[in-house]
Design a protein around this motif. Structure first.
Motif, PDB file in Angstrom:
ATOM      1  N   UNK B 188       4.434  -3.130  -7.840  1.00  0.00           N
ATOM      2  CA  UNK B 188       2.470  -3.263  -7.703  1.00  0.00           C
ATOM      3  C   UNK B 188       2.750  -3.223  -6.341  1.00  0.00           C
ATOM      4  N   UNK B 190       4.867  -2.488  -3.741  1.00  0.00           N
ATOM      5  CA  UNK B 190       5.486  -1.358  -3.152  1.00  0.00           C
ATOM      6  C   UNK B 190       4.124  -0.027  -2.954  1.00  0.00           C
ATOM      7  N   UNK B 191       3.618   0.191  -4.364  1.00  0.00           N
ATOM      8  CA  UNK B 191       2.883   1.010  -5.188  1.00  0.00           C
ATOM      9  C   UNK B 191       1.971   1.117  -3.479  1.00  0.00           C
ATOM     10  N   UNK B 192       1.196  -0.013  -3.383  1.00  0.00           N
ATOM     11  CA  UNK B 192       0.315   0.136  -2.631  1.00  0.00           C
ATOM     12  C   UNK B 192       0.801   0.732  -0.917  1.00  0.00           C
ATOM     13  N   UNK B 193       1.693  -0.025  -1.039  1.00  0.00           N
ATOM     14  CA  UNK B 193       2.595  -0.296   0.495  1.00  0.00           C
ATOM     15  C   UNK B 193       2.700   1.366   0.531  1.00  0.00           C
ATOM     16  N   UNK B 194       2.935   2.692  -0.420  1.00  0.00           N
ATOM     17  CA  UNK B 194       3.461   4.214  -0.440  1.00  0.00           C
ATOM     18  C   UNK B 194       1.515   4.371  -0.744  1.00  0.00           C
ATOM     19  N   UNK B 195       0.921   3.799  -0.994  1.00  0.00           N
ATOM     20  CA  UNK B 195      -0.019   4.687  -0.531  1.00  0.00           C
ATOM     21  C   UNK B 195      -1.138   4.222   0.271  1.00  0.00           C
ATOM     22  N   UNK B 196      -0.362   3.157   1.355  1.00  0.00           N
ATOM     23  CA  UNK B 196      -1.301   3.343   2.572  1.00  0.00           C
ATOM     24  C   UNK B 196      -2.161   2.262   2.673  1.00  0.00           C
ATOM     25  N   UNK B 197      -2.175   1.193   2.043  1.00  0.00           N
ATOM     26  CA  UNK B 197      -3.320   0.640   2.012  1.00  0.00           C
ATOM     27  C   UNK B 197      -2.826  -0.986   2.995  1.00  0.00           C
TER      28      UNK B 197
END
Lengths: 366, 298
Positions: B188, B190-197
């Motif tokens: 989760x 990692x996904x947020x980091x990729x999403x730029x959050x």
């Protein structure tokens, strides 16, 4: 860099990663062409997911450089690298609806509202998740969740897609369905895709090129068929293919002006075999895939011998026949209607051209 | 019918829990029943059965000491619970950074909770006492005009209680929230980091909502602690200066023991029970409705 002109999408140069004293990736080089589908394949712990995380920017590398679209992104944040990523556990935000899952990153990035709506509509159409947009992830099936996860990468409108074992949490049937969908998606979008898996079928079916990894090192990087037919070492040969390749341990000997592989009373003339270099006499491993051996099909083969059937394994579409060759286990894949019985005497034949010879010590292809 | 009964109640288990059931019924149910019963009587030093209706409640709500207590508990509760939650979460986030010596820090943060409030309250009282604690120490060091004596000022004493309450409670909140935080899948993040959050946004919009259960647990524990807060007050201020830091539990005990007014004390105790019952009924309702909805879906 002149990479962009050459059509290189992702370029990994001399990348090393150490966790303390443990070296996870060792001076690794990999160039992925624009629009290419590269699969990183290997057993667990080989560093394939780690490599993907490095490309994504989720792990800081110890040495080397990473270029995406010709831009040095070695120290860029993940969001600035032009990548989208799909995870094994889907990693959807559980409290948000599918639509919010897709839009959240874009809203945080401050994209205009109509642009967000447009991108979500496009992704939802491509992935056929329009009816699910108002649902929460908990109300979706595994396949639907993975589609949404792909959608979240899709709306980011990026050049490079990274997949980290995206199908491993699905059951076999869904896995093969989604595999085809990912392939279709790649055809439709023509994006660069890097895909990590330990499943060789996924690798064989999806990849333009496969990078087989072991111990943080790429063992072989080539088209699936080349890797399958001409593995560079014994590890690659044994890792790809199901049922696995047969290995017979013995010696390489020169008789007259021709080379032969000798194990006990077995002597295989290697007249049709293409050596990689200049062969030397000594211990060697002879490898041949079960489907490249023919059973009871006459004596027209460059090499044929007889053996007794030990066990028969019917597998539906074909049958695996186990016997012994030079006292070593050997399997033959039979597709014909008449499969042999246990203890039946059979003749088997093959062309050494289809075989692979490996150095007994280094495991490298001879 | 017979079989389903037997399936639901295993005899050894029932026998094993009989002491607990007896205690629960005897102490809680019967005790609460008598409290409510006596709150309608004119009991003074000893309980009587001279029923006077709601007279004790009318007198209770006319008593300024009670009104101050009620005000105090709201203030103390809102302040300490909200601060506890915020600090507890921040501490949990801090602990989640894979810091070294995590066990040591966790012990330190949990220590206040492990000790009796009578002891820690006393220590706080010493620290804040103008003649013994911080003020005296600073003045001895030469800062003669230094003045810090929150406990002796009726306007600030309650803040000192709040601070002590936070010091005592945030460690537990941290432990609960840390467990919740650790339960969030790493992908989760990692996904947020990729999403730029941004990290704070990930906490606020994604991770915190995922930790609803942990927050609810911590919140309920805090609420229970607040409603029955007694030892902290007794150890630090004794309800003073004057009646400035009186709390309902303190008020009840004082009425029963010091002012020998069991009837009115029981009325106050019953009033304390009321909000708890309301909360219980509400959460029960929410749970019941969720179960019904789940059954309907199946």
């Amino acid at each position: 860099m002149d990479m962009a002109q050459n059509g290189t999408s992702v370029s990994i140069q001399d990348l090393s990663l150490n966790f303390g004293a443990v070296s996870v990736l060792k001076t690794l080089n990999l160039d992925v062409a624009q629009g290419e589908f590269v699969v990183l394949l290997g057993p667990s712990g080989c560093g394939k997911s780690t490599l993907l995380n490095c490309v994504a920017g989720l792990l800081d590398i110890s040495e080397g450089r990473i270029f995406i679209k010709g831009k040095n992104v070695t120290w860029e944040e993940p969001k600035d690298r032009g990548i989208g990523m799909v995870f094994q556990s889907y990693a959807l935000y559980p409290q948000m609806t599918v639509e919010k899952n897709l839009s959240f990153g874009l809203r945080v990035a401050g994209l205009p509202r109509d642009e967000i709506v447009k991108r979500i509509a496009r992704a939802a159409e491509i992935l056929q998740i329009e009816p699910l947009l108002q649902r929460k992830p908990s109300a979706l099936s595994g396949g639907q969740r993975q589609r949404v996860a792909i959608g979240r990468a899709l709306v980011r409108d990026v050049d490079v897609f990274l997949f980290d074992e995206p199908l491993s949490n699905l059951d076999a049937k869904l896995r093969s369905e989604l595999r085809v969908e990912i392939k279709l998606l790649h055809r439709k979008l023509q994006n660069t895709m890097i895909y990590v898996t330990h499943d060789q079928i996924e690798a064989m079916t999806l990849a333009d090129r496969i990078a087989v990894m072991k111990g943080g090192v790429i063992q072989q990087l080539d088209a699936p068929q080349t890797i399958y037919n001409r593995p560079v070492n014994r590890f690659v040969a044994g890792f790809l293919g199901s049922p696995a390749m047969n290995f017979v341990e013995g010696r390489l000997e020169k008789h007259g002006d021709g080379w032969s592989f000798v194990a006990e009373d077995l002597k295989i003339p290697l007249g049709t075999y293409q050596f990689d270099g200049q062969p030397e006499a000594g211990p060697a491993v002879f490898g041949i895939r079960p489907e490249h051996v023919s059973l009871n099909s006459g004596t027209g083969w460059p090499f044929s011998t007889s053996a007794n059937v030990e066990v028969v394994e019917p597998m539906g579409s074909d049958t695996l026949v186990w016997l012994k060759l030079a006292q070593q286990k050997f399997s033959v894949r039979v597709t014909s209607e008449r499969t042999p019985q246990n203890d039946e005497a059979v003749t088997l034949g093959f062309d050494p051209m289809r075989a692979s010879l490996f150095d007994a010590e280094t495991g490298g292809r001879i | 019918m017979q079989r389903s009964w037997r399936r639901r109640f295993h005899l050894p288990a029932v026998i094993g829990t009989i002491p607990m059931i007896l205690v629960a019924v005897g102490v809680f149910v019967i005790g609460i029943g008598f409290s409510v019963l006596w709150s309608f009587t004119s009991s003074k030093l000893f309980p009587t059965y001279d029923f006077v209706g709601l007279a004790q409640y009318r007198r209770l709500w006319a008593d300024s000491r009670w009104l101050v207590s009620v005000n105090n508990i709201w203030f103390f509760g809102l302040m300490s619970i909200s601060c506890n939650m915020v600090f507890g979460y921040l501490l949990a986030v801090f602990m989640d950074q894979r810091i070294r010596q995590e066990d040591l820090f966790r012990s330190i943060f949990l220590y206040p909770f492990a000790m009796s409030l009578i002891v820690t309250g006393l220590v706080w009282q010493w620290v804040l006492d103008p003649n013994l604690g911080l003020q005296a120490a600073m003045r001895n060091l030469g800062w003669s005009s230094f003045s810090f004596a929150p406990l002796v000022d009726a306007n600030t004493a309650i803040y000192a209680l709040v601070v002590a309450g936070i010091w005592q409670g945030s460690g537990v909140t941290m432990a609960i929230l840390l467990a919740g935080l650790r339960g969030v899948d790493e992908e989760i993040w990692k996904a947020a980091r990729v999403d730029g959050i941004p990290t704070w946004r990930t906490h606020l919009s994604i991770v915190a909502p995922m930790m609803k259960g942990a927050f609810a647990t911590a919140f309920v524990l805090q609420c229970v602690g607040v409603v029955r807060v007694y030892d902290l007050v007794i150890a630090m201020t004794g309800g003073g200066p004057g009646i400035a830091t009186s709390m309902p539990a303190v008020y009840v005990i004082q009425l029963i023991t010091v002012r020998q007014n069991v009837g009115q004390g029981m009325a106050a105790a019953t009033m304390m029970l009321l909000p708890v019952l309301v909360v219980l009924a509400f959460s029960g309702l929410v749970l019941w409705r969720r179960n019904r909805r789940q059954e309907a879906r199946v």
